[in-house]
Design a protein around this motif. Structure first.
Motif, mmCIF file in Angstrom:
data_model
loop_
_atom_site.group_PDB
_atom_site.id
_atom_site.type_symbol
_atom_site.label_atom_id
_atom_site.label_comp_id
_atom_site.label_asym_id
_atom_site.label_seq_id
_atom_site.Cartn_x
_atom_site.Cartn_y
_atom_site.Cartn_z
ATOM 1 N N LEU A 58 31.964 26.704 29.639
ATOM 2 C CA LEU A 58 32.289 28.127 29.553
ATOM 3 C C LEU A 58 32.273 28.747 30.934
ATOM 4 C CD1 LEU A 58 32.826 30.555 27.685
ATOM 5 C CD2 LEU A 58 30.366 30.967 27.722
ATOM 6 N N ARG A 59 33.334 29.465 31.263
ATOM 7 C CA ARG A 59 33.418 30.185 32.527
ATOM 8 C C ARG A 59 33.746 31.638 32.228
ATOM 9 N NH1 ARG A 59 34.854 26.437 37.072
ATOM 10 N NH2 ARG A 59 34.614 24.394 36.150
ATOM 11 N N LEU A 60 33.061 32.529 32.943
ATOM 12 C CA LEU A 60 33.311 33.957 32.782
ATOM 13 C C LEU A 60 33.949 34.478 34.057
ATOM 14 C CD1 LEU A 60 29.935 35.046 31.169
ATOM 15 C CD2 LEU A 60 32.119 34.675 30.041
ATOM 16 N N ILE A 61 35.045 35.198 33.888
ATOM 17 C CA ILE A 61 35.767 35.731 35.035
ATOM 18 C C ILE A 61 35.875 37.243 34.883
ATOM 19 C CG2 ILE A 61 37.969 35.740 36.271
ATOM 20 C CD1 ILE A 61 38.018 32.821 35.902
ATOM 21 N N ALA A 62 35.420 37.952 35.920
ATOM 22 C CA ALA A 62 35.550 39.404 35.947
ATOM 23 C C ALA A 62 36.826 39.743 36.702
ATOM 24 C CB ALA A 62 34.341 40.021 36.640
ATOM 25 N N GLU A 63 37.700 40.515 36.067
ATOM 26 C CA GLU A 63 38.920 40.980 36.719
ATOM 27 C C GLU A 63 38.656 42.408 37.178
ATOM 28 O OE1 GLU A 63 42.362 40.269 34.316
ATOM 29 O OE2 GLU A 63 42.018 38.111 34.335
ATOM 30 N N LEU A 64 38.729 42.615 38.469
ATOM 31 C CA LEU A 64 38.349 43.885 39.069
ATOM 32 C C LEU A 64 39.544 44.836 39.198
ATOM 33 C CD1 LEU A 64 36.101 42.320 41.832
ATOM 34 C CD2 LEU A 64 35.424 43.178 39.587
ATOM 35 N N ARG A 90 39.598 38.789 41.327
ATOM 36 C CA ARG A 90 38.986 38.056 40.216
ATOM 37 C C ARG A 90 37.744 37.351 40.752
ATOM 38 N NH1 ARG A 90 42.500 35.970 35.853
ATOM 39 N NH2 ARG A 90 41.250 34.102 36.029
ATOM 40 N N VAL A 91 36.653 37.484 40.010
ATOM 41 C CA VAL A 91 35.404 36.860 40.420
ATOM 42 C C VAL A 91 34.886 36.038 39.256
ATOM 43 C CG1 VAL A 91 33.030 37.267 41.163
ATOM 44 C CG2 VAL A 91 34.853 38.794 41.941
#
Length: 119
Positions: free
Chosen positions: A85-91, A96-97
């Motif tokens: 599982l990977r979580l990506i925050a789109e700013l 993208r982080v």
């Protein structure tokens, strides 16, 4: 005006464009997939997944019907299916982080994966 099917429209495209369309379609399906769809795509039964997680089949059924799941629970299920599982925050600025494994940061409750205030 004649109605044209999606398959007919794709057939009119170059092979490269058809490939790009198929790749993007797969990406969107993956992004929007439910836990149940992922399990079925991997040809894993609820009983098999439940055994891997050490819970009953009815627990998997309940998880698949939920609209909201703890990240720690989702991580366990994905890992039990052989995934990561990977979580990506789109700013807002378009950046993208990828969030690191925040469940293993110092000061994080390992049993509940909740961050204390200020972390």
């Amino acid at each position: 005006m004649k109605t044209v099917s999606l398959e007919e429209m794709k057939a009119r495209q170059s092979p490269e464009m058809q490939h790009r369309i198929n790749v993007r379609t797969d990406e969107l399906r993956t992004e929007l997939a439910t836990m149940r769809e992922i399990r079925k795509r991997l040809d894993i039964t609820q009983v098999e997944l439940a055994t891997e997680l050490g819970i009953g089949q009815e627990g998997i059924s309940r998880l698949e019907r939920r609209n909201d799941t703890l990240v720690s629970t989702l991580r366990k299920v994905v890992e039990a299916m052989g995934g990561d599982l990977r979580l990506i925050a789109e700013l807002p600025d378009g950046g993208r982080v990828e969030l690191s494994d925040f469940g293993h940061l110092p000061g994080v409750d390992q049993d509940h994966r909740k961050c204390p205030a200020g972390l």
